[in-house]
Design a protein around this motif. Structure first.
Motif, mmCIF file in Angstrom:
data_model
loop_
_atom_site.group_PDB
_atom_site.id
_atom_site.type_symbol
_atom_site.label_atom_id
_atom_site.label_comp_id
_atom_site.label_asym_id
_atom_site.label_seq_id
_atom_site.Cartn_x
_atom_site.Cartn_y
_atom_site.Cartn_z
ATOM 1 N N LEU A 47 -9.176 15.761 -0.913
ATOM 2 C CA LEU A 47 -8.576 16.570 0.045
ATOM 3 C C LEU A 47 -9.018 17.817 0.504
ATOM 4 C CD1 LEU A 47 -4.902 16.388 -1.777
ATOM 5 C CD2 LEU A 47 -5.587 14.928 0.608
ATOM 6 N N GLY A 48 -9.556 17.904 1.618
ATOM 7 C CA GLY A 48 -10.237 19.063 2.286
ATOM 8 C C GLY A 48 -11.559 19.057 1.360
ATOM 9 N N ARG A 50 -11.883 19.548 -1.972
ATOM 10 C CA ARG A 50 -11.578 19.103 -3.229
ATOM 11 C C ARG A 50 -11.287 17.801 -3.664
ATOM 12 N NH1 ARG A 50 -5.450 21.793 -4.518
ATOM 13 N NH2 ARG A 50 -4.518 21.002 -2.606
ATOM 14 N N CYS A 257 5.306 15.540 -5.280
ATOM 15 C CA CYS A 257 4.758 16.611 -4.867
ATOM 16 C C CYS A 257 4.543 17.739 -5.854
ATOM 17 C CB CYS A 257 5.395 17.241 -3.610
ATOM 18 S SG CYS A 257 5.688 16.130 -2.287
ATOM 19 N N GLN A 261 -0.097 23.232 -6.521
ATOM 20 C CA GLN A 261 -1.369 22.800 -6.300
ATOM 21 C C GLN A 261 -1.797 22.436 -4.920
ATOM 22 O OE1 GLN A 261 0.265 21.765 -9.280
ATOM 23 N NE2 GLN A 261 -1.094 23.219 -10.304
ATOM 24 N N GLY A 262 -0.633 22.400 -4.233
ATOM 25 C CA GLY A 262 -0.860 22.196 -2.707
ATOM 26 C C GLY A 262 -1.032 20.760 -2.226
ATOM 27 N N TRP A 263 -0.646 19.601 -3.110
ATOM 28 C CA TRP A 263 -0.846 18.302 -2.685
ATOM 29 C C TRP A 263 -0.040 17.516 -3.342
ATOM 30 C CZ3 TRP A 263 -2.338 14.336 -6.020
ATOM 31 C CH2 TRP A 263 -2.477 14.700 -7.453
ATOM 32 N N GLU A 348 -2.229 16.773 1.573
ATOM 33 C CA GLU A 348 -2.013 18.245 1.382
ATOM 34 C C GLU A 348 -1.007 18.622 1.989
ATOM 35 O OE1 GLU A 348 -6.105 20.535 1.285
ATOM 36 O OE2 GLU A 348 -6.367 19.350 3.066
#
Length: 387
Positions: A47-48, A50, A257, A261-263, A348
């Motif tokens: 994700l991005g 990471r 979710c 952690q945003g994911w 994300e």
């Protein structure tokens, strides 16, 4: 097998965390799949900038365990096909299946691999013996997607059969780190009988057999209710519930979710094939070997056609009765093929998205995930895999 390379990535063979297997690696995903038990693990998805790893490997994977222990328990990890689903302690018409079936315990045969420009695939098969049949497995990555595609196909079997997938999700180690949601369901129920008893070192927090219509109000054993959509919680207990997906749902799904952690993680599967979802909440409630109170913060988010976790005999007995409102077995025919496709992916999300509240199919090209506060997250996927 020899290494294979294409524009989509690379397929190699080797060993990882005690099991030999095949590694599919693209620029956005890395997945191992093992012939022993047909397991996929420890998936890393990008994700991005990471990489995240939603799946768990049981803490005893490198311990010397008794030979009599089922392979499924020795190598517990990631995701795997259960056929038939459940403990299978009671034989069905002379068939004595191992826990979660031969598919989760026996060694699969490598059929081949393909590294195409846009896809990486590994194929395996298993000739079952307890009930004669053939199961073929395809594990697939699509270039540029943070997703795991799997399909199991059953041929040559005849008669009723329960089944399910068994992804084990590891939650960050603090209370309430994850928020769970599922496709709409008609009814939910806590296991009608104890999975384990205090006499053997097993403890449950939920009311045995308790029914509910909301994950946020599930009856507790000693009165009141609890919110099982927030996890980890009820530390020191082992519980399981089953949900009957609404029959008008175009697709079954379950999502977790992690707002801090945003994911998030999501599983998509066909409601007609797996019409129920079992949530196995393992948070330190088993104090016998090899669990020993250390299996914590894990949730099995399992699409099934089964009657809870008992096995084929109990699922056949429950099918078509008032015990459960949707099918608990498939009636297999020797000349027909039953496919079990699923997609598991990560995404994300903005901090105020919180949890998935709805999944909208965007044709063949993906889904739109709707969250709290009217937030939306597009998720590109090859939806022809499950539609």
């Amino acid at each position: 097998m020899n290494a294979m390379t294409s524009k989509a990535g690379r397929i190699t063979s080797g060993e990882n965390q005690g099991l030999d297997g095949y590694c599919l690696k693209s620029n956005t995903a890395e997945v191992w799949t093992a012939p022993l038990g047909g397991m996929t693990w420890p998936t890393k998805l990008k994700l991005g900038r990471r990489w995240v790893s939603p799946y768990q490997v049981a803490p005893w994977w490198k311990e010397d365990l008794p030979k009599s222990m089922p392979q499924i328990l020795k190598g517990l990890r990631g995701d795997f096909l259960c056929l038939p689903f459940g403990a299978n302690a009671t034989p069905y018409k002379g068939e004595q299946h191992p826990p979660h079936g031969e598919t989760a315990n026996k060694r699969w045969k490598f059929l081949g691999a393909d590294a195409a420009d846009h896809d990486l695939t590994v194929r395996m098969s298993l000739n079952t013996k307890v009930r004669t049949g053939l199961v073929t497995k395809t594990v697939r990555l699509v270039a540029g997607q943070s997703a795991l595609y799997q399909k199991n196909e059953i041929t040559g079997m005849r008669g009723p059969m329960s089944l399910g997938s068994h992804p084990n999700i590891l939650f960050p180690a603090f209370p309430g780190s994850g928020l769970l949601s599922t496709s709409p369901f008609d009814i939910g129920q806590v296991v009608p009988e104890m999975m384990d008893t205090p006499e053997v070192g097993g403890y449950h927090a939920l009311e045995i057999g308790g029914k509910f219509t909301s994950l946020e109000k599930v009856p507790l054993a000693h009165g009141g209710t609890t919110d099982i959509s927030v996890y980890p919680s009820r530390e020191g207990f082992e519980d399981a519930v089953m949900l009957a997906t609404k029959t008008d749902s175009p697709l079954a799904w379950a999502a977790v979710c992690f707002p801090e952690q945003g994911w998030g993680w999501i599983s998509l599967y066909q409601r007609e094939v797996m019409p129920s979802t079992i949530l196995w909440m393992s948070n330190g409630g088993r104090h016998f070997s090899p669990w020993n109170g250390r299996h914590r913060g894990v949730m099995g988010v399992e699409g099934v056609c089964s009657y809870f976790h008992w096995g084929l005999s109990e699922s056949v007995a429950a099918d078509g009765t008032k015990a459960w409102p949707v099918p608990t077995v498939h009636r297999l025919r020797a000349r027909s093929t039953l496919g079990i496709p699923q997609i598991q992916a990560v995404f994300e999300m903005p901090s105020d998205f919180r949890r998935v509240t709805k999944v909208e199919i965007e044709g063949d090209d993906g889904v739109m995930l709707l969250g709290r506060n009217r937030k939306k997250v597009p998720l590109p996927l090859d939806m022809t895999w499950v539609l």
